[in-house]
Structure formats: structure tokens, C-alpha cells
Write an enzyme that holds these catalytic residues in place. Structure first.
Site: not given
Length: 331
Positions: A196, A19, A106-107, A104, A12, A148, A21
Site C-alpha cells: 500500500y 486509491h 474499515s474495522s 476491508g 464502511r 474510512d 483519497d
């Protein structure tokens, strides 16, 4: 033996709304046509996967207790899913991916969603995302939000998704054919071990003073004495409003306003949330002066990764020109 099945789980890109969610705010991602594919069969007492990207396979017994102990490192995400969903049978197969790791996009969420479907998860899209969010927390220790996993699980072709991360309602936002979404790699990042978690704690500190940030106004920030906590709250509150305004601008075909909101979002992430890097700032600055670029911003959890740009078709030669994709599915 069970028949072979194929699972596709997209990555995605978050167009705007970072920041927000994990405070139950608004985000606007879209599933993309870069995806992870798992091919194999159900059965056995373990989940065994070989990856074209990793030298060592993942082998996770169904009775795994602590996903953080799984090796190699990428097996932790597989183990997280197994520990949360407790499938009735194992799975043996192989995976390949066109999602660049560490960018970034979302693997890890795609891996979690793909493994859950491959091993027989049968709940709703929201239940699938919630299970995989819990799996990610167990695997990485990162207190991530649900964006994600929900974007990968619930994408719709041709649409972005405005997600209310409190209610988990999704409003699908059409992505017109006269604009392109382009993702440009900045530099590698990994959320595990980054600040994070500190950002989530600072947002929680703000909420302890002024209540849920998803409901707060900018005026309420004056009640926060700690200037750093106030900055974090300012970003979240203003970012929620930018998501609403971006969705409205796209509906009207006002791509210039939408692009300006993306740049404002980047500025807020850089100044108020301090999740950008000099390399990302330089990349955004170079993109927004290009002919045909409406706006650009860093995307994802920050501290590296990718920049996303909204452009006229063909405006940028470099980068991944991604299209809004369907969510994860078995084919």
C-alpha cells in the site's frame, strides 16, 4: 462516577473510488449497518477496553508517547487516538463488533472513531475524521487517506457519500430501495506490511511530474516516462471520472451503467494499480454473470479483503446484505 454511555461506530464499504483519497480525489463509500459498539464510563488515567473478539485487553495510559509500542496489536489504534486527541479523562469499558476484521470494511477506522467519541471528542465530523486518520497513521504506519474515518464519522442513513478528499465536502447520494449492496468476503488481508505504501509513493512520483492527479487529464500521462508510475496515474485519473459517472448513473436509476463502471474499476485496480489478487478476480468474474447482478468489484485497500456487488434485491443469497447507515454517534 460518570454514567454509562454507548458509542456506535459503523464500518464502511467503498462502492467505487479506490486509491484516490490520498491524492485528494473522489470516493463513494457508505457507512454500513455492521458496526462497532463501545459501552463504558469515562474517568481514570487510562483508556481500558476489553473486546469480545480479542483475548487480551487494551490498556493505554493518557500520556502514551508512541502508539506503535502499545500491546496487544489492536491497542495501537486505541493508543493512536489517545496520542492525537489527548482526552482529559480515561475510559473503561467493553467493545463488541459485527464488522469482520481483515475484510476491508474499515474495522480499524470504526475503532478509532468509536474510541474518540467514547473519550469525549467534541469536534466536527471532519475534525473527528482528521484526528482518527492521524491516529491510524501513527498506529499502523500506513499512509492512509481520510475516506474510512470520514465515512464512519459522517454516514447518513439511506445514502452513500461522494467525498471530495481535497475539500472534504460530502455530497450524499441516495441509495434506492430497488437495489441492494452485497459484500462478499474474498480472503483475509492486512494493509500494514502490504505494498500500500509503495502505491502512495508511486502516485506522489506521478504528481511530481504532472501535478495533482485530481486535476490531471489522461492526456497528461504521456509526460510520465516510468511505465509503472504512468499505470498508477492512469488508474487514479480514470477512477475519479468513474466516481462522477457512477453518481450520475445512480441518480438516473441507470443501474446497469453503474454496475459496468464498478467492473471497469475492478479491471483498473487489477491491471493499472495491481492491488487485486487471483482470488478476488475469480470472485468478481463469477458474480458479474449472476442473474440480477449489475456489477461487482474489489473494495478497500486491496491485496485481499472483500468484493462489493450492486444487485437487484434478492439476487445473491450469500454475503452481507448491507444497508446505508448513520454515522458514528453516542446513544
Amino acid at each position: 462516577m460518570s454514567s454509562e454511555l454507548t458509542v456506535v461506530a459503523p464500518g464502511r464499504v467503498n462502492i467505487i473510488g479506490d486509491h484516490t483519497d490520498y491524492t485528494g480525489g473522489l470516493v463513494l463509500p457508505m457507512a454500513i449497518d455492521l458496526a462497532l459498539t463501545i459501552v463504558g464510563r469515562r474517568g481514570g488515567s487510562a483508556v481500558e477496553l476489553r473486546s469480545t473478539e480479542e483475548p487480551e485487553p487494551a490498556r493505554v495510559p493518557l500520556d502514551i508517547e508512541d502508539p506503535a509500542t502499545a500491546v496487544p496489536f489492536w491497542a495501537r489504534y486505541v493508543a493512536g487516538v489517545v496520542a492525537v486527541t489527548r482526552p482529559a479523562a480515561g475510559f473503561a469499558g467493553r467493545l463488541s463488533s459485527t464488522i469482520p476484521p481483515g475484510a476491508g470494511l474499515s474495522s480499524s477506522a470504526a475503532l478509532e472513531v468509536g474510541v474518540a467519541l467514547a473519550t469525549g471528542f467534541s469536534g466536527s465530523v471532519v475534525e473527528l475524521a482528521q484526528a482518527c486518520q492521524t491516529a491510524e497513521k501513527l498506529a499502523s504506519g500506513v499512509p492512509c487517506g481520510i475516506m474510512d474515518q470520514l465515512a464512519s464519522a459522517g454516514g447518513r442513513e439511506g445514502h452513500a457519500m461522494m467525498i471530495d478528499c481535497h475539500t472534504l465536502n460530502i455530497d450524499y447520494v441516495p441509495m434506492p430501495s430497488d437495489v441492494e449492496v452485497v459484500v462478499i468476503f474474498g480472503h483475509h488481508r492486512q494493509l500494514a506490511g502490504s505494498p500500500y505504501a509503495q502505491r502512495t509513493q508511486q502516485c506522489a512520483a506521478a504528481e511530481a511530474i504532472i501535478g495533482p492527479l485530481r486535476l490531471a487529464t489522461l492526456a497528461a500521462i504521456t509526460r510520465i516516462e516510468d511505465p509503472l508510475v504512468a499505470m498508477r496515474a492512469h488508474h487514479v485519473i480514470s477512477e475519479n471520472q468513474r466516481v462522477r459517472e457512477f453518481s450520475a448513473a445512480m441518480a438516473k436509476g441507470d443501474y446497469r451503467t453503474a454496475g459496468d463502471l464498478m467492473f471497469d474499476s475492478h479491471q483498473s485496480l487489477r491491471n493499472d494499480f495491481e492491488t487485486s489478487t487471483p482470488e478476488m478476480d475469480s470472485l468478481v468474474s463469477s458474480l458479474i454473470v449472476e442473474r440480477g447482478v449489475f456489477g461487482a468489484r474489489m473494495t478497500g485497500g486491496g491485496f485481499g479483503g472483500c468484493v462489493v456487488a450492486l444487485t437487484e434485491p434478492g439476487a445473491l443469497a450469500d454475503g452481507w446484505h448491507v444497508k446505508a447507515s448513520a454515522g458514528a454517534h453516542i446513544r
